[in-house]
Each structure stands twice: as C-alpha cells, then as structure tokens.
Design a protein around this motif. Sequence first.
Motif, short mmCIF file in Angstrom:
data_model
loop_
_atom_site.label_atom_id
_atom_site.label_comp_id
_atom_site.label_asym_id
_atom_site.label_seq_id
_atom_site.Cartn_x
_atom_site.Cartn_y
_atom_site.Cartn_z
N ARG A 1 0.83 -1.21 0.00
CA ARG A 1 0.00 0.00 0.00
C ARG A 1 0.85 1.24 0.00
O ARG A 1 1.89 1.28 0.64
N ILE B 1 0.46 4.95 1.41
CA ILE B 1 -0.38 5.73 2.30
C ILE B 1 -0.08 7.20 2.07
O ILE B 1 1.02 7.68 2.37
N GLU B 2 -1.04 7.90 1.49
CA GLU B 2 -0.84 9.31 1.13
C GLU B 2 -1.01 10.21 2.36
O GLU B 2 -1.62 9.82 3.35
N ASP C 1 -4.47 10.43 3.64
CA ASP C 1 -5.15 9.19 4.02
C ASP C 1 -5.94 9.37 5.32
O ASP C 1 -5.36 9.63 6.38
#
Lengths: 242, 242
Positions: free
Chosen positions: B212, B214-215, B218
């Motif tokens: 993944r 994760i920005e 998020d």
Amino acid sequence: MTYCVGLLLKAGMVLLSDTRTNAGLDNIATYRKMFTFVTPGERAIVIMTAGSLSVTQTALARLSEAAEDPDADETRSILRAPSMLAVAEMVGATLADVTAEISEKMERMHQSASASLIVAGQRKGRPMRMFLVYPEGNFIEATEDTPYLQIGEHKYGKPILDRVITPETTLADAEKAVLLSMDSTLRSNLSVGMPLDLAVIEEGGLEIARRRRIEASDPHFARMSHAWSDALRDAFQKIEGV
Amino acid sequence: MTYCVGLLLKAGMVLLSDTRTNAGLDNIATYRKMFTFVTPGERAIVIMTAGSLSVTQTALARLSEAAEDPDADETRSILRAPSMLAVAEMVGATLADVTAEISEKMERMHQSASASLIVAGQRKGRPMRMFLVYPEGNFIEATEDTPYLQIGEHKYGKPILDRVITPETTLADAEKAVLLSMDSTLRSNLSVGMPLDLAVIEEGGLEIARRRRIEASDPHFARMSHAWSDALRDAFQKIEGV
C-alpha cells in the motif's frame, strides 16, 4: 553520551539530567551533569552539561570558582551578572575558551572535544530564561513556541515532549513528562544511565524549589516506568489500525 | 534523511518506508525507497533504501537490470540466487561497488556519499530472513532477540518498537506498530515525510501479500495518528508521578 532536558513553563522551569559518562563501552562512570548556583531570593541558576567530560568539568570549575570569588565582579561571576542574557554570554565565552584550549591539545592527536550546556535561571524581578549554549559559545533560547531544550541523546525522548508539553503545562505534569522522556531514552540507548538529577525552579521563587537524585533502585520511578509501559501497550491494543 | 523499518516475525515480515528526499532544506522531493522483486510461489524480496539518492538509485538500477536479464545467472540475479544469504551478499557487493565508484568522483570535491539498505525476503522452502546492509557491503541480520531493523532516522521511532514488538506479534499489530513508529518520526523530524510505502510478506506466502501507498491525505492514517496522540495524552494524565 548524555540526555539532559529543560522545560520553560509559565509556572516554572523543570530540569532533568542523567549521570552516565563513558570513554568507550568498557569505561563507564557516573558523573553529575547538573550544577546549581543560587543566591536565595536574588537569583537561581541551573546548568546542565553534555559532551566531553574534560571540557564540561573545566568550564564548570571556572564558572564555580568565579561565582565563589568575593572579588569577582559582574563581568566574571554568574551570580553577579546583571541579567540571564549576560549569564548565558559569560557561560558561552567560558565554554568556547575551554573548548578551544582543549581542542588545541587534542589536535596533535587528530582528535577533538566539545560540549553543549543548558543554562536556566531567573534574576529577581526579571523573567525566567533558558538557553542552549553551543560548543562555539553561541546560544539559542527556549520560547513559548518551543518551550523545551535538550542536549545529548535527544531524539528518543522528543516525541513525548512534542505531544504533551505547552507553556501552560503544570510543574507536576512537567516532572512526569521529563521523567517519561528520560525513560524512553534509557530504554533505547545504553549510553544514557541512572541515577537521574531533577531540579525545579518555580516562577519568582529565586531558589531551587525541589532537587532530587533518583537512584536506579527508586521504587517510584520503577513504578512510573512500568505503568507507562503498560499504558502504552494498552493504548496500542485499543488503537484501530489503518 | 529517511526512515525505513522492517519487522521479522513468526507470521511474516512487515516493511515500511517514507518517501522524502532532500538536498538541503530547500530542495525536497518524493522518491520511492521500497522496491520489490518477486517470482510468485518461488521467492519474494523487498529492498528499502536510506542515504545518498545517487548511490541508492544506481545500486537498485543494477540489481533490477540483472533481475530482469534472462541471461543473468545465480551469481548476478537476486531472483536466481540460491539463498537469502546469497541475495544479501549480492546486494552488499553491488552497494559497496557503487559507493566506491561514486565516492571516488566525490572525493575531488572533498565530499562523500553512502547508503544503507534493508533486504528482506524468503525463498521457497527456506526461512524468511532480513538483513541490514551497510555502505561497505557487510551486513547484520534480524533475529528473534532483535526482530526489527531500521535505517535512517531511527531514534524517534525506536521506543514504541522496543515496547511492543516480539517475534509473536501478529501482522495486524505489526502494521500498527510500524505506522506508529513512523508517526512519531514524522512529527519530530521534518526530513522524513509522507507518503509512506507499506509491504507485508506472509511466512511461506512467497509473494507480496499486501502493498500500500499511504498518502498524506489518508483518512485512516490521520485517524490512527490522532487516536494515538489522544491515547498517549490520556495515559500521561493517568500515570502517577514520582
């Protein structure tokens, strides 16, 4: 290494240092890194040290000698300096001189020695001030935006301070916070060690309100440390993942 | 700087890296620091990087090129190497070569460049293994006693790992722990930044089970970060002082 932390709060100043000194991992000793200079009712100053022991001991010896010398005037004694700013400048000049002298000796062996200090105090009728003095003698000051200063192994214990400390923090909470900050550092870095020295200067008190040595065997510290570990593990279990 | 952390647990391996790269404070960029090499059902490898971008990009480019080259044999391709130990040796040799080449160029300017890597993976029928490869190409390995490895700004995020991680930790808890470890680092050090890359290799899975990005935006990460702050402050308030 070392870990020393000082908080500058509206209610007062809280200072904590460890006592571990090492020359290599096989030569570990206990040395005090916290020094107090007080004229009760007139001024109270705490100095904490990190770095080469030969530098910090010599610098503190010179500052102490001048502070005890009845003939030392306001340009030489930190107990007679007109302001905390003048104290910081005096401490900075002493540290820079000692660093330069010792470094000159060590250069022949291609080695160097340096140290940093935290200087915190108050003079009657003036605000409390706290400074971090660099090896070169220059310094920075704690402010409302950044109400704490650290020297030595500062990274492990920074997250807890970043989360809980504001200028409004009470002195009781502040003592707890510096001890937990130290606890995280002790657990993760062998070069920082018990016993600890804690000092509290209350705003306007012009004396050391509390001064304690916390030994490795201290049951209260051990209890707090365990309770914090348990609380962290509990909190960890309750948090939802991403 | 950088923060990358890898956990080696009985249930699998959890890896997390940030993406911030900077050349001075006025030149900040986002670069991936996590790289995966997989032959599904046969082997899965994750490499994370910290250090000079010119070193890590060149080293990873060479490793990738060899891994994609159908003619590269087991002495050149980490996807054909006979064991994870051989993979670590191959990665170490590549890193040491690149570091030496680039350092030679930089010596003319009295500068240097170096990098460290975390290499984690499993080959079919073999145990999972995780290595920290130093700039010189030598390496250490995670064990049951020390089930995690970190590179880059590792100090802020170490206390939480020291308190909650054991080889028995579940993968869900492990994901939470590395994200909280990263969260503490992000808060206290500007040189580590979102987005984050998370990868999970399950024991015997021989693939990347979860991967993944994760920005910064998020919502789940933000919620976890806030919940953790609140939980720490709550725990702090409940703890009795010394």
